[in-house]
Motif scaffolding. Structure first.
Motif, PDB file in Angstrom:
ATOM      1  N   LEU A 175       0.811  -1.201   0.000  1.00  0.00           N
ATOM      2  CA  LEU A 175       0.000   0.000   0.000  1.00  0.00           C
ATOM      3  C   LEU A 175       0.851   1.262   0.000  1.00  0.00           C
ATOM      4  O   LEU A 175       0.442   2.294  -0.514  1.00  0.00           O
ATOM      5  CB  LEU A 175      -0.927  -0.009   1.222  1.00  0.00           C
ATOM      6  N   SER A 176       2.044   1.194   0.578  1.00  0.00           N
ATOM      7  CA  SER A 176       2.893   2.374   0.675  1.00  0.00           C
ATOM      8  C   SER A 176       3.815   2.530  -0.536  1.00  0.00           C
ATOM      9  O   SER A 176       4.462   3.545  -0.678  1.00  0.00           O
ATOM     10  CB  SER A 176       3.746   2.301   1.951  1.00  0.00           C
ATOM     11  N   LYS A 177       3.871   1.505  -1.382  1.00  0.00           N
ATOM     12  CA  LYS A 177       4.747   1.575  -2.538  1.00  0.00           C
ATOM     13  C   LYS A 177       4.075   2.331  -3.675  1.00  0.00           C
ATOM     14  O   LYS A 177       2.860   2.388  -3.782  1.00  0.00           O
ATOM     15  CB  LYS A 177       5.124   0.163  -3.007  1.00  0.00           C
ATOM     16  N   GLU A 178       4.914   2.894  -4.517  1.00  0.00           N
ATOM     17  CA  GLU A 178       4.391   3.608  -5.672  1.00  0.00           C
ATOM     18  C   GLU A 178       3.805   2.606  -6.661  1.00  0.00           C
ATOM     19  O   GLU A 178       4.371   1.554  -6.906  1.00  0.00           O
ATOM     20  CB  GLU A 178       5.508   4.398  -6.335  1.00  0.00           C
ATOM     21  N   LYS A 179       2.661   2.957  -7.197  1.00  0.00           N
ATOM     22  CA  LYS A 179       1.991   2.074  -8.128  1.00  0.00           C
ATOM     23  C   LYS A 179       2.783   1.984  -9.429  1.00  0.00           C
ATOM     24  O   LYS A 179       3.156   2.999 -10.006  1.00  0.00           O
ATOM     25  CB  LYS A 179       0.578   2.594  -8.410  1.00  0.00           C
ATOM     26  N   LYS A 180       2.996   0.741  -9.894  1.00  0.00           N
ATOM     27  CA  LYS A 180       3.777   0.528 -11.098  1.00  0.00           C
ATOM     28  C   LYS A 180       2.856   0.348 -12.294  1.00  0.00           C
ATOM     29  O   LYS A 180       1.756  -0.191 -12.179  1.00  0.00           O
ATOM     30  CB  LYS A 180       4.667  -0.714 -10.946  1.00  0.00           C
ATOM     31  N   SER A 181       3.312   0.804 -13.439  1.00  0.00           N
ATOM     32  CA  SER A 181       2.538   0.655 -14.657  1.00  0.00           C
ATOM     33  C   SER A 181       2.609  -0.789 -15.136  1.00  0.00           C
ATOM     34  O   SER A 181       3.480  -1.561 -14.731  1.00  0.00           O
ATOM     35  CB  SER A 181       3.076   1.586 -15.740  1.00  0.00           C
ATOM     36  N   ARG A 182       1.706  -1.140 -16.027  1.00  0.00           N
ATOM     37  CA  ARG A 182       1.698  -2.491 -16.569  1.00  0.00           C
ATOM     38  C   ARG A 182       2.968  -2.767 -17.367  1.00  0.00           C
ATOM     39  O   ARG A 182       3.493  -3.880 -17.356  1.00  0.00           O
ATOM     40  CB  ARG A 182       0.464  -2.682 -17.464  1.00  0.00           C
ATOM     41  N   ARG A 183       3.464  -1.762 -18.055  1.00  0.00           N
ATOM     42  CA  ARG A 183       4.698  -1.942 -18.824  1.00  0.00           C
ATOM     43  C   ARG A 183       5.872  -2.217 -17.900  1.00  0.00           C
ATOM     44  O   ARG A 183       6.723  -3.069 -18.177  1.00  0.00           O
ATOM     45  CB  ARG A 183       4.954  -0.700 -19.673  1.00  0.00           C
ATOM     46  N   GLN A 184       5.924  -1.494 -16.779  1.00  0.00           N
ATOM     47  CA  GLN A 184       7.018  -1.703 -15.836  1.00  0.00           C
ATOM     48  C   GLN A 184       6.927  -3.085 -15.197  1.00  0.00           C
ATOM     49  O   GLN A 184       7.945  -3.772 -15.022  1.00  0.00           O
ATOM     50  CB  GLN A 184       6.990  -0.617 -14.759  1.00  0.00           C
ATOM     51  N   LEU A 185       5.710  -3.510 -14.847  1.00  0.00           N
ATOM     52  CA  LEU A 185       5.534  -4.840 -14.264  1.00  0.00           C
ATOM     53  C   LEU A 185       5.923  -5.927 -15.267  1.00  0.00           C
ATOM     54  O   LEU A 185       6.543  -6.935 -14.893  1.00  0.00           O
ATOM     55  CB  LEU A 185       4.084  -5.022 -13.821  1.00  0.00           C
ATOM     56  N   LYS A 186       5.569  -5.709 -16.530  1.00  0.00           N
ATOM     57  CA  LYS A 186       5.924  -6.681 -17.554  1.00  0.00           C
ATOM     58  C   LYS A 186       7.430  -6.766 -17.726  1.00  0.00           C
ATOM     59  O   LYS A 186       8.003  -7.856 -17.883  1.00  0.00           O
ATOM     60  CB  LYS A 186       5.262  -6.295 -18.873  1.00  0.00           C
ATOM     61  N   ARG A 187       8.120  -5.607 -17.669  1.00  0.00           N
ATOM     62  CA  ARG A 187       9.571  -5.590 -17.793  1.00  0.00           C
ATOM     63  C   ARG A 187      10.220  -6.334 -16.627  1.00  0.00           C
ATOM     64  O   ARG A 187      11.179  -7.096 -16.809  1.00  0.00           O
ATOM     65  CB  ARG A 187      10.062  -4.143 -17.841  1.00  0.00           C
ATOM     66  N   GLU A 188       9.690  -6.139 -15.422  1.00  0.00           N
ATOM     67  CA  GLU A 188      10.252  -6.815 -14.252  1.00  0.00           C
ATOM     68  C   GLU A 188      10.037  -8.325 -14.339  1.00  0.00           C
ATOM     69  O   GLU A 188      10.900  -9.105 -13.926  1.00  0.00           O
ATOM     70  CB  GLU A 188       9.625  -6.250 -12.984  1.00  0.00           C
TER      71      GLU A 188
END
Length: 693
Positions: A79-92
């Motif tokens: 909840l305290s982390k910055e929300k990541k975009s779908r592109r960033q999640l896919k890259r990770e």
């Protein structure tokens, strides 16, 4: 779906402070008679097994560990982390796949880097030495695949690779599952669902036959249902015809108009009807950047805009197999008999395939998969289709689906009948979870009897498989509506109905109202089987319900099976089983074995098995052994006092600490990974939260 984990204060383990107050008061547990304890819904544990108050109240470190573990869970920390975009999640995810921990499956099976046909283009790691260096130590025991098949599909990645004979065995990844599990999603069908090019001739013909399709092929979303007494005038329904009226067929044959004021009463309807774009186009606009939005895409298939589809749309010719004149009469359809059969409820999260296998071994007759959302199935989501998988030991098996609209449900049941082998299809109209109800599905349908009728009629008319329905007593407490339509449900096409003796508003508070279930069973026609559900926790409960109302077909068992899955054995053998801690541990071993076969014997499969084992252990600790009670059988709403078992293992199994559940999992699956934490998905005393049902 029977949401298993949400309970009231009455049904949950009392906290340490509450126990302390009970022990230290003049009327403490040790001083009260068993009758007095039962009257207060406290389990009457024998005095010699009760823990003294100082031992319980001073052990605060254990509770601190649990609270610390909950605070460190990814759910809270995220909840305290910055929300990541779908592109960033896919890259990770791609970077994670390339790490040494994710060795290419082909290389893992053969042990040779050259065995991968994709070479440098492979999305997995080819660092064989790096994988061996970081791989966790092998687990004790034998590989479940190698023992039964003579080869392991996971090769070097298997956590039991040291037991493989002749080095690294090779095998087909699907060989084991093909022989024991069915109902997988065909890749070609999945691609059609992804592209929204799947055709549903039976469903579309049935929708047209029932008048649920608009003039341009659009599905009517039943805006006009249940709007009696509405005085709307000038504004017309967006689905109105050229004359300005939206026609809906009701039981009396009357037709009435609806207005935009009616539509505004249901936010879900507005969202769905306003969005007529294909899900593929929505992805391009970025409207569904959040993963949760994917579930809000239109329930059902979007309107096709393919040039080649126009001739079919313009044609009024119905294929022979969907000709209404050749449809089976409801009395000619396949029937299913639930009478006297032990029915394991579809349970969210914990009612997975390995758990159902355990229950089958212990005597369950009928099993049903976890609730699957129609929208997700029609989008070809692999994780949702996994809920429909069936093991060969499940000889009488059904799947449960949940949808808000007739077109969605009709297309889903046609797809299931085409792709899966099931004995019946259950439609959930009782799920209380907010995220489901807000979409107009689950318990929300209890307030819309005309939509219930449309859904059951179109589903039963589309497929030959028996259609069953699961409901609650009603939406609001005191406004029980199921008895008013119970006589009609059979004529709509349902073969059986399961009634959970609580309202949606009630969730899981108080005991189930079996008198109301009996009332509904008395009103049901002889062609409609009625199954009762709620608080069956022993063979005594089963016998009492059957004796009270012999016309009741059966009783569905939900949380009782989670807490003590041997309840099926007790009912069949008509005895109270004082099961030992060693026998309970053997059941957990069976679950782990079945889990490794289902989820895999590599590190990912082991940790997935551990996760679902821990979810199950968050229920089993509520069981109080028969030999420790002054009064038997245990009732599901009894709160256990602080007690110890007849041996160390039984004491450990009675702990309400997540740290102790992890210790039990380590006895079966080895040490947990570094930084591992666990908080159960279904938390006690949190039944008002959406994620807990």
């Amino acid at each position: 779906m029977d949401e298993p984990g949400s309970e009231t204060v009455e049904n949950s383990t009392i906290s340490g402070e509450a126990l302390s107050s009970v022990h230290n008061s003049n009327g403490g547990v040790a001083q009260q008679t068993p009758e007095q304890l039962v009257a207060r819904s406290i389990a009457p544990v024998k005095k010699e097994f009760l823990l003294p108050p100082p031992l319980r109240t001073s052990s605060t470190s254990q509770n601190d560990d649990v609270s610390d573990a909950k605070d460190k869970t990814p759910v809270h920390s995220g909840l305290s982390k910055e929300k990541k975009s779908r592109r960033q999640l896919k890259r990770e995810r791609r970077q994670e796949q390339k790490s040494a921990r994710n060795l290419c499956p082909e290389i893992a099976k053969t042990g040779h880097i050259s065995s991968c046909p994709y070479n440098d283009k492979c999305r997995f790691s080819h660092d064989l030495e790096g994988f061996k260096a970081q791989k966790p130590a092998d687990l004790e025991g034998e590989c479940p695949f190698f023992k039964s098949e003579g080869s392991c599909p996971y090769g070097l990645a298997c956590r039991f690779s040291s037991t493989h004979i002749n080095g690294v065995p090779s095998g087909n990844l699907n060989s084991q599952k093909k022989s024991s599990e069915i109902n997988g999603l065909n890749k070609d069908v999945q691609k059609l669902l992804w592209k929204n090019k799947m055709s549903f001739p039976k469903a579309d013909a049935q929708l047209k036959d029932l008048g649920l399709v608009g003039p341009h092929g659009k599905s009517k979303r039943n805006f006009c249902e249940d709007k009696e007494g509405d005085n709307s005038d000038s504004t017309k329904c967006p689905l109105a015809d050229d004359k300005g009226s939206c026609e809906v067929n009701c039981d009396s044959g009357s037709k009435f108009e609806c207005s935009l004021e009616d539509i505004k009463e249901d936010d879900t309807d507005i969202k769905v009807e306003a969005d007529v774009h294909c899900p593929q186009k929505r992805r391009k606009t970025g409207e569904d950047s959040d993963a949760s939005v994917a579930e809000d895409i239109i329930e059902g298939s979007c309107i096709q805009a393919k040039p080649e589809a126009k001739p079919e749309a313009a044609s009024d010719v119905i294929p022979v197999e969907t000709d209404s004149s050749l449809k089976l009469h409801p009395r000619e359809k396949m029937l299913i008999d639930f009478r006297e059969k032990l029915y394991l409820a579809p349970l969210t999260t914990v009612g997975n395939l390995p758990f159902r296998r355990v229950c089958k071994v212990l005597g369950a007759d009928v099993t049903c998969g976890e609730m699957a959302m129609c929208t997700n199935l029609l989008q070809g989501q692999a994780s949702e289709w996994a809920l429909l998988r069936r093991h060969s030991s499940e000889d009488l098996f059904g799947v449960q689906i949940c949808g808000a609209y007739p077109d969605t449900v009709a297309r889903t049941v046609e797809l299931i009948e085409q792709e899966c082998t099931v004995d019946f299809i259950d439609i959930n109209m009782g799920c209380p979870i907010d995220i489901v109800v807000n979409k107009g599905a689950g318990s929300a349908l209890l307030t819309k009897p005309m939509r219930m009728k449309s859904i059951v009629e179109v589903a039963s008319g589309t497929v030959d498989k028996p259609i069953t329905v699961k409901v609650r007593t009603g939406y609001f407490e005191g406004k029980q509506r199921i008895d008013s339509v119970i006589t009609d449900i059979g004529s709509w096409g349902a073969s059986a109905i399961t009634i959970h003796g609580r309202s949606r508003q009630q969730r899981y508070s108080k005991l189930a109202d079996w008198d109301y279930i009996y009332k509904c069973a008395g009103k049901a026609p002889s062609t409609l089987q009625v199954v009762g559900n709620g608080d069956v926790f022993s063979f005594v409960d089963w016998n009492n319900h059957k004796a009270e109302w012999p016309e009741l077909a059966s009783c569905m068992i939900a949380r009782g099976a989670l807490i003590k899955p041997w309840i099926f054995t007790e009912i069949k053998e008509q005895r109270h089983w004082d099961i030992s801690s060693g026998e309970r541990l053997n059941l957990l071993k069976d679950f782990v074995h079945f889990g490794l076969e289902h989820w895999g014997s590599d590190t990912k499969g082991v940790e997935t098995t551990r996760r679902f084992l821990l979810e199950w252990l968050s229920y089993t600790f509520r069981y109080i052994p028969v030999g420790l009670l002054d009064v038997i059988p245990q009732r599901i709403n009894w709160r256990p006092p602080s007690y110890y078992g007849r041996d160390d293992l039984e004491t450990l199994m009675a702990s309400d600490s997540a740290a102790d559940w992890i210790r039990i999992s380590e006895m079966l699956l080895g040490k947990v990974p570094d930084g591992f934490t666990f908080a159960p998905k279904h938390k006690s005393n949190a039944y008002d939260r959406a994620e807990n049902g």
